[in-house]
Scaffold this motif. Structure first.
Motif, PDB file in Angstrom:
ATOM      1  N   GLY A  49      11.803  31.142  21.484  1.00  0.00           N
ATOM      2  CA  GLY A  49      13.091  31.197  22.160  1.00  0.00           C
ATOM      3  C   GLY A  49      13.765  32.554  22.035  1.00  0.00           C
ATOM      4  N   SER A  50      15.014  32.597  22.422  1.00  0.00           N
ATOM      5  CA  SER A  50      15.814  33.817  22.324  1.00  0.00           C
ATOM      6  C   SER A  50      16.284  34.017  20.885  1.00  0.00           C
ATOM      7  N   CYS A  51      16.635  35.242  20.569  1.00  0.00           N
ATOM      8  CA  CYS A  51      17.208  35.530  19.258  1.00  0.00           C
ATOM      9  C   CYS A  51      18.221  36.653  19.384  1.00  0.00           C
ATOM     10  N   TYR A  52      19.098  36.719  18.410  1.00  0.00           N
ATOM     11  CA  TYR A  52      19.962  37.879  18.220  1.00  0.00           C
ATOM     12  C   TYR A  52      19.643  38.476  16.855  1.00  0.00           C
ATOM     13  N   PRO A 110      14.369  38.994  21.927  1.00  0.00           N
ATOM     14  CA  PRO A 110      15.682  39.506  21.523  1.00  0.00           C
ATOM     15  C   PRO A 110      16.657  39.605  22.699  1.00  0.00           C
ATOM     16  N   ALA A 111      17.807  38.954  22.542  1.00  0.00           N
ATOM     17  CA  ALA A 111      18.861  39.026  23.550  1.00  0.00           C
ATOM     18  C   ALA A 111      19.825  40.165  23.262  1.00  0.00           C
ATOM     19  N   GLY A 112      19.732  40.756  22.065  1.00  0.00           N
ATOM     20  CA  GLY A 112      20.600  41.872  21.729  1.00  0.00           C
ATOM     21  C   GLY A 112      20.726  42.054  20.231  1.00  0.00           C
ATOM     22  N   ILE A 113      21.289  43.185  19.876  1.00  0.00           N
ATOM     23  CA  ILE A 113      21.574  43.533  18.484  1.00  0.00           C
ATOM     24  C   ILE A 113      23.088  43.557  18.332  1.00  0.00           C
ATOM     25  N   ILE A 114      23.613  42.755  17.420  1.00  0.00           N
ATOM     26  CA  ILE A 114      25.059  42.674  17.203  1.00  0.00           C
ATOM     27  C   ILE A 114      25.384  43.338  15.870  1.00  0.00           C
ATOM     28  N   LEU A 115      26.339  44.262  15.892  1.00  0.00           N
ATOM     29  CA  LEU A 115      26.718  44.996  14.690  1.00  0.00           C
ATOM     30  C   LEU A 115      28.101  44.559  14.229  1.00  0.00           C
ATOM     31  N   THR A 116      28.207  44.230  12.942  1.00  0.00           N
ATOM     32  CA  THR A 116      29.519  43.868  12.412  1.00  0.00           C
ATOM     33  C   THR A 116      30.384  45.090  12.153  1.00  0.00           C
ATOM     34  N   HIS A 117      29.753  46.251  11.972  1.00  0.00           N
ATOM     35  CA  HIS A 117      30.451  47.525  11.845  1.00  0.00           C
ATOM     36  C   HIS A 117      29.406  48.632  11.888  1.00  0.00           C
ATOM     37  N   GLN A 121      13.793  47.001  24.032  1.00  0.00           N
ATOM     38  CA  GLN A 121      14.631  47.333  25.180  1.00  0.00           C
ATOM     39  C   GLN A 121      15.807  46.364  25.313  1.00  0.00           C
ATOM     40  N   CYS A 122      16.496  46.140  24.198  1.00  0.00           N
ATOM     41  CA  CYS A 122      17.633  45.213  24.211  1.00  0.00           C
ATOM     42  C   CYS A 122      18.945  45.967  23.994  1.00  0.00           C
ATOM     43  N   ASP A 123      20.039  45.337  24.370  1.00  0.00           N
ATOM     44  CA  ASP A 123      21.353  45.947  24.242  1.00  0.00           C
ATOM     45  C   ASP A 123      21.846  45.911  22.797  1.00  0.00           C
ATOM     46  N   VAL A 124      22.731  46.849  22.483  1.00  0.00           N
ATOM     47  CA  VAL A 124      23.412  46.904  21.191  1.00  0.00           C
ATOM     48  C   VAL A 124      24.884  46.625  21.436  1.00  0.00           C
ATOM     49  N   PHE A 125      25.476  45.735  20.647  1.00  0.00           N
ATOM     50  CA  PHE A 125      26.874  45.354  20.818  1.00  0.00           C
ATOM     51  C   PHE A 125      27.664  45.715  19.571  1.00  0.00           C
ATOM     52  N   ILE A 126      28.824  46.360  19.771  1.00  0.00           N
ATOM     53  CA  ILE A 126      29.691  46.726  18.654  1.00  0.00           C
ATOM     54  C   ILE A 126      31.146  46.660  19.107  1.00  0.00           C
ATOM     55  N   GLU A 127      32.041  46.305  18.201  1.00  0.00           N
ATOM     56  CA  GLU A 127      33.454  46.150  18.541  1.00  0.00           C
ATOM     57  C   GLU A 127      34.029  47.467  19.066  1.00  0.00           C
ATOM     58  N   VAL A 128      34.916  47.367  20.037  1.00  0.00           N
ATOM     59  CA  VAL A 128      35.378  48.540  20.783  1.00  0.00           C
ATOM     60  C   VAL A 128      36.012  49.596  19.884  1.00  0.00           C
TER      61      VAL A 128
END
Length: 202
Positions: free
Chosen positions: A24-27, A49-56, A73-80
């Protein structure tokens, strides 16, 4: 939800792979070190992988990001508020955003203090939170690094973390996972802030 922890570095930073089932999908959350271990686990379990999430954005939580991102080739997400500190290609996320992992919904909760854009990812079921360097089992994240704020940390603990139920299990950026009941029973820094004493150590 299944949770795979991968720790590395001299201060044993935790990263996580979260998924529902093999194939399945993962983060990926906060991959600081050992990128080949992430790749190996993902490939062995047939995950997508659906993406990489960073807490900081501190290095011990992002050091393996670029290698993993290029591999899958997945997106990276970080708080604005953390975008400039991160300084690399990423998609901004905001307080209240929701990540959907095949029906398991995780809400972005902004928790400044350790850094200006620190976040926790909290399950809408109310049973799991990935807390980065905000709260650990026995203490709290330091606030004397660049962009940190003791005032913000105290507000975060009083107004956000202390509202979490005892049964909620935290998965922090360092150390072992535990319940909020355990945090309330042993974490002196947490209890000092909640009781109004403020934090005596950094």
């Amino acid at each position: 939800m299944k949770i795979k922890r991968l720790a590395g570095g001299t201060i044993r930073s935790n990263g996580y792979i979260i998924y529902q089932k093999e194939g399945g999908s993962c983060y990926i959350i906060d991959p600081g070190y050992r990128y080949k271990s992430y790749v190996r686990f993902i490939e062995e379990n047939g995950l997508r992988p659906a993406g990489i999430i960073l807490t900081h954005s501190h290095y011990d939580h992002v050091g393996a990001v670029e290698n993993i991102r290029k591999e899958f080739q997945c997106d990276v997400f970080i708080e604005v508020h953390e975008m400039d500190m991160y300084g690399k290609e990423a998609t901004p996320i905001y307080d209240g955003d929701v990540f959907d992992l095949e029906g398991e919904k995780l809400t972005v909760v902004r928790t400044p203090g350790h850094s200006p854009g620190s976040i926790c990812l909290v399950s809408q079921k109310g049973d799991v939170a990935f807390t980065g360097d905000t709260v650990f089992n026995v203490d709290l994240g330091r606030s004397d690094l660049f962009g940190g704020s003791e005032e913000d940390m105290e507000k975060t603990i009083r107004e956000i973390v202390d509202r979490w139920p005892d049964h909620l299990e935290i998965y922090p950026g360092h150390g072992d996972n535990c319940s909020m009941k355990y945090v309330r029973s042993v974490n002196e820094e947490f209890n000092d802030i909640v009781s109004g004493k403020g934090r005596m150590t950094i």
